[in-house]
Design a protein around this motif. Structure first.
Motif, PDB file in Angstrom:
ATOM      1  N   GLN A  16      47.932   6.052 -38.178  1.00 58.08           N
ATOM      2  CA  GLN A  16      48.948   6.094 -37.341  1.00 58.08           C
ATOM      3  C   GLN A  16      48.613   6.308 -35.814  1.00 58.08           C
ATOM      4  O   GLN A  16      49.416   6.361 -34.785  1.00 58.08           O
ATOM      5  CB  GLN A  16      49.904   7.185 -37.330  1.00 58.08           C
ATOM      6  CG  GLN A  16      50.602   7.268 -38.666  1.00 58.08           C
ATOM      7  CD  GLN A  16      51.641   8.232 -38.946  1.00 58.08           C
ATOM      8  OE1 GLN A  16      51.832   9.455 -38.078  1.00 58.08           O
ATOM      9  NE2 GLN A  16      52.134   8.395 -40.107  1.00 58.08           N
ATOM     10  N   SER A  25      50.188   5.096 -32.263  1.00 57.95           N
ATOM     11  CA  SER A  25      51.488   4.357 -32.617  1.00 57.95           C
ATOM     12  C   SER A  25      52.472   4.576 -31.483  1.00 57.95           C
ATOM     13  O   SER A  25      52.711   5.622 -31.006  1.00 57.95           O
ATOM     14  CB  SER A  25      51.937   4.768 -33.994  1.00 57.95           C
ATOM     15  OG  SER A  25      51.258   4.566 -35.006  1.00 57.95           O
ATOM     16  N   PRO A  85      55.849   5.331 -36.230  1.00 53.94           N
ATOM     17  CA  PRO A  85      54.748   4.693 -37.143  1.00 53.94           C
ATOM     18  C   PRO A  85      55.409   3.954 -38.473  1.00 53.94           C
ATOM     19  O   PRO A  85      56.187   4.039 -39.090  1.00 53.94           O
ATOM     20  CB  PRO A  85      54.042   5.833 -37.742  1.00 53.94           C
ATOM     21  CG  PRO A  85      54.287   6.933 -36.888  1.00 53.94           C
ATOM     22  CD  PRO A  85      55.738   6.598 -36.280  1.00 53.94           C
TER      23      PRO A  85
END
Length: 442
Positions: A186, A189, A193
């Motif tokens: 992630q 992000s 996410p």
């Protein structure tokens, strides 16, 4: 630099400061003496931009005359009244105003004085509700790793941050913890996410391990704020809601940080379109002017507790001397008026793309390991230092020296400017971040 505002070094012998290395502070104090708008000033008169809304409290900026006037008027009308078997009209007005911006049906409000008190109150309300429904075996609570829910008994038990728990095991109750939702994939992000919703299955496994019928409530920060802005993966909150429904578990959203426009909606539960059963709130509730918190519950929760009570007795044996303090209620109403009249929730939503553009422009700086953000809330994960938390502490102090107040927890920096922040001031804040986080020698 302006003329000095206050004594530069006050006598520091007597104040034991919270969440502070008091020895370090005394060696190099960092003190605010004045605030206005999105700025602080030190006692020497040096200007410091406020990149954290105080402590996520002052969403409408500092020193709002509308709130000061409302507080003064209330002080001179009714400065204090207990709310044990007595009441002040202003508390009912404030509760009604809050109900008007809360998710539909979550409109019964219990007042406290801090986010920590709101969490403890919510814990007791959940237990009282299940007992009223004949399910007194529901005494276990579920939280998450990396969670922060204040520091009273409830928050200490629910805490997923080890330093908030390690010395206080004797006062904790039965709380178990799911994994947090962050993972390496992630990194960087922006917004929610794409991966990680499957971590909601931890709750299903806990229901199988402990028995879903023993669990009273799940406490979740819609965005985990204090640990460094962990945004929920797409579908995660929805799955948690569905599992709670399956097993009859109450879902509590701790919106002490995410409430009052921080995500672009009044509450994150509305932003993410997932309705909990209980919401805790504080901080921006009064724009940080007067300590106050609240727990909002679905009306059927209050009805169950009230209807189950027998005889001439309080239905809920819980409350605080300063619950629904009339001056705090007046400050809260004035804050709600500002949020409404200046369209600050809508402004936060409109300003968020620019804010996140600026934040994610920090990605390639030497000290940045990860960036996360949603609405007007962002987390900057720092590359580790000599020891856990050392880099965060150093960076926070360097930012202050460079003219920016910001919150650091461990090695995460949390950026949350007031919703009234002008774009040029926001850009100046990011320039300070670039200056400090661009250093390769830290």
């Amino acid at each position: 630099m302006n003329a000095p505002i206050a004594p530069v070094v006050p006598n520091m012998d007597h104040h034991w400061m919270p969440f502070t290395n008091n020895r370090m502070f005394r060696e190099e104090p960092q003190i605010f003496a004045k605030a206005s708008g999105v700025r602080y000033w030190t006692p020497e008169g040096r200007e410091i931009l406020d990149g954290a809304s105080g402590l996520f409290c002052c969403a409408a900026g500092h020193a709002r005359p509308e709130i000061a006037d409302a507080v003064h008027k209330q002080l001179m009308t009714l400065d204090y009244t207990p709310h044990f078997q007595r009441a002040a009209p202003v508390s009912f007005e404030f509760a009604e105003r809050l109900a008007g911006i809360l998710p539909e049906g979550i409109d019964r409000v219990f007042f406290g004085n801090s986010g920590s008190e709101a969490v403890d109150s919510a814990v007791k309300i959940c237990l009282a509700y299940h007992r009223a429904k004949g399910q007194s075996q529901r005494t276990r609570f579920v939280s998450r790793n990396w969670a922060y829910h204040g520091v009273n008994m409830g928050g200490t038990s629910l805490a997923g941050m080890v330093n908030n728990r390690r010395d206080f095991g004797a006062v904790t109750f039965d709380a178990v913890h799911m994994r947090h939702t962050w993972s390496e994939e992630q990194k960087f992000s922006r917004g929610q996410p794409e991966t990680g919703a499957d971590r909601a299955d931890d709750l299903e496994e806990m229901c199988k391990l402990y028995g879903g019928e023993t669990i009273a409530a799940v406490f979740i920060e819609p965005i985990a704020g204090s640990i460094g802005t962990i945004v929920p993966p797409k579908g995660y909150l929805e799955k948690i809601r569905a599992i709670c429904d399956k097993y009859g578990i109450l879902l509590v959203f701790d919106e002490v940080i995410t409430g009052f426009g921080r995500t672009g909606s009044a509450f994150a539960s509305q932003e993410f379109a997932v309705k909990p059963d209980v919401i805790t709130m504080a901080k921006a509730l009064t724009n940080g002017v007067i300590p106050m918190s609240a727990v909002a519950v679905k009306r059927e929760i209050q009805a169950a507790v009230i209807d189950a009570a027998q005889g001439d007795r309080p239905e809920l044996f819980h409350g605080y001397t300063y619950s629904a303090h009339p001056v705090a209620c007046a400050a809260g109403i004035a804050a709600l008026n500002i949020y409404r009249d200046e369209g600050l929730f809508e402004r936060a939503k409109a300003l968020s793309p620019k804010f996140l553009d600026l934040v994610f422009g920090l990605q390639n700086l030497p000290q940045v390991a990860d960036l996360r953000g949603y609405g007007m809330l962002a987390g900057i994960q720092l590359k580790p230092g000599a020891a856990p938390g050392a880099k965060g502490s150093l960076v926070q102090r360097l930012l202050f020296d460079a003219g920016l107040h910001i919150k650091a927890t461990g090695d995460a920096v949390i950026f949350a400017p007031a919703l009234v922040t002008a774009e040029d001031d926001m850009a100046r804040m990011v320039e300070v971040l670039q200056k400090v986080l661009g250093r390769a020698d830290l």
